[in-house]
Design an enzyme around this catalytic site. Structure first.
Site, PDB file in Angstrom:
ATOM      1  N   TYR A 169       0.835  -1.201   0.000  1.00 51.85           N
ATOM      2  CA  TYR A 169       0.000   0.000   0.000  1.00 51.85           C
ATOM      3  C   TYR A 169       0.872   1.255   0.000  1.00 51.85           C
ATOM      4  O   TYR A 169       0.664   2.179  -0.792  1.00 51.85           O
ATOM      5  CB  TYR A 169      -0.940  -0.020   1.216  1.00 51.85           C
ATOM      6  CG  TYR A 169      -1.655   1.286   1.465  1.00 51.85           C
ATOM      7  CD1 TYR A 169      -2.649   1.741   0.602  1.00 51.85           C
ATOM      8  CD2 TYR A 169      -1.336   2.073   2.572  1.00 51.85           C
ATOM      9  CE1 TYR A 169      -3.302   2.941   0.833  1.00 51.85           C
ATOM     10  CE2 TYR A 169      -1.993   3.273   2.814  1.00 51.85           C
ATOM     11  CZ  TYR A 169      -2.966   3.704   1.943  1.00 51.85           C
ATOM     12  OH  TYR A 169      -3.604   4.892   2.167  1.00 51.85           O
ATOM     13  N   TRP A 172      -3.594   7.396  10.129  1.00 47.17           N
ATOM     14  CA  TRP A 172      -4.533   6.916  11.147  1.00 47.17           C
ATOM     15  C   TRP A 172      -5.888   7.620  11.052  1.00 47.17           C
ATOM     16  O   TRP A 172      -6.381   8.217  12.011  1.00 47.17           O
ATOM     17  CB  TRP A 172      -3.941   7.122  12.543  1.00 47.17           C
ATOM     18  CG  TRP A 172      -2.667   6.374  12.835  1.00 47.17           C
ATOM     19  CD1 TRP A 172      -1.742   5.917  11.938  1.00 47.17           C
ATOM     20  CD2 TRP A 172      -2.159   6.011  14.122  1.00 47.17           C
ATOM     21  NE1 TRP A 172      -0.695   5.302  12.588  1.00 47.17           N
ATOM     22  CE2 TRP A 172      -0.928   5.346  13.942  1.00 47.17           C
ATOM     23  CE3 TRP A 172      -2.617   6.206  15.434  1.00 47.17           C
ATOM     24  CZ2 TRP A 172      -0.156   4.862  14.992  1.00 47.17           C
ATOM     25  CZ3 TRP A 172      -1.852   5.734  16.472  1.00 47.17           C
ATOM     26  CH2 TRP A 172      -0.642   5.049  16.260  1.00 47.17           C
TER      27      TRP A 172
END
Length: 279
Positions: free
Chosen positions: A126, A151
């Site tokens: 990713y 996050w």
């Protein structure tokens, strides 16, 4: 005119609500309206619409799946899709906002936070494809913002906050990793910054945007569940092996964004606001 790719995703939905509040008109697309992995379709759609600004929120974000079963799709969406959107955007002279990730870093920095020009070295698929997307944008576009974030949580879509709340419904004790550190990011703060750089005509380039303060996943979970009776216990990440390697430390420097005059709330305040908004 504004175009949003990935308009039904976690960030795209937040951005739509913000632009609605600001009274700005936009066209929101997902794969059904414009398949970014199809170069001709993307080029035709963007050429026809002629947006001045493109918020490229579409991305493949299944980090662990990207290591094996989702590897091909990860490449198609994050690399080929970004190439197609960037090429079409440049052709009509649009400004492109590309959302990237802290996973472009390896997480081994020992002296302070990650700067926008620090050496990248992704440790998972990713991160690799998002970094390739960054490079494509830099090589293709004359007017672009690359915004790295981390996050991500918000009221739309799946994220760590909802995962913790769901687990807390059926358990009285949770063990959460305490040796990975980063900055949580509320989608609202990120969307506001995306709109801010356009409104303020900020210098083009790479920015880091998360909420202020950093924490471990354990500290994040404790804050999420502080008003419940669930006991949150710290544990080493070796207890939770994952397919994709995560950076141990990916706290990014926010000073470039703050130097523009953009006010960034702490992740604790952002979390409380987001949770208040759910009730």
């Amino acid at each position: 005119m504004i175009l949003i790719t990935g308009g039904n995703g976690q960030l795209g939905t937040e951005l739509r609500h913000l632009l609605d509040e600001q009274g700005l008109s936009y066209v929101s697309t997902d794969a059904a309206e414009m398949d970014i992995t199809n170069a001709e379709e993307t080029k035709a759609f963007i050429a026809d619409l002629k947006p001045e600004v493109i918020y490229h929120c579409a991305a493949y974000t299944a980090v662990d799946k990207a290591e094996d079963e989702g590897k091909e799709l990860d490449e198609k969406i994050n690399v080929d899709g970004t190439r197609n959107v960037a090429a079409a955007a440049e052709e009509i002279g649009a400004v492109l906002i590309y959302i990237s990730t802290d996973y472009v870093f390896d997480g081994t920095k020992k002296d302070g936070v990650y700067q926008t020009d620090d050496q990248t070295n992704p440790q998972n698929e990713y991160g690799r494809t998002k970094l390739l997307g960054e490079k494509i944008v830099q090589e293709t576009m004359s007017k672009y913002y690359i915004i790295r974030t981390s996050w991500v949580f918000g009221k739309y879509g799946h994220n760590f906050v909802f995962t913790m709340q769901k687990l807390a419904e059926t358990r009285d004790q949770l063990t959460i990793v305490n040796d990975q550190f980063g900055r949580p990011t509320w989608t609202r703060t990120l969307a506001e910054f995306m709109a801010f750089v356009i409104k303020e005509k900020a210098d083009y380039g790479i920015y880091h945007l998360s909420n202020e303060n950093s924490c471990s996943w354990y500290e994040f979970a404790k804050e999420i569940l502080k008003d419940t009776s669930v006991e949150v216990l710290p544990v080493d990440s070796s207890q939770f092996p994952q397919k994709a390697k995560r950076p141990q430390y990916s706290v990014m420097d926010l000073s470039k964004a703050e130097a523009l005059g953009f006010t960034i709330p702490t992740w604790q305040d952002a979390l409380q606001q987001m949770l208040a908004g759910l009730n």
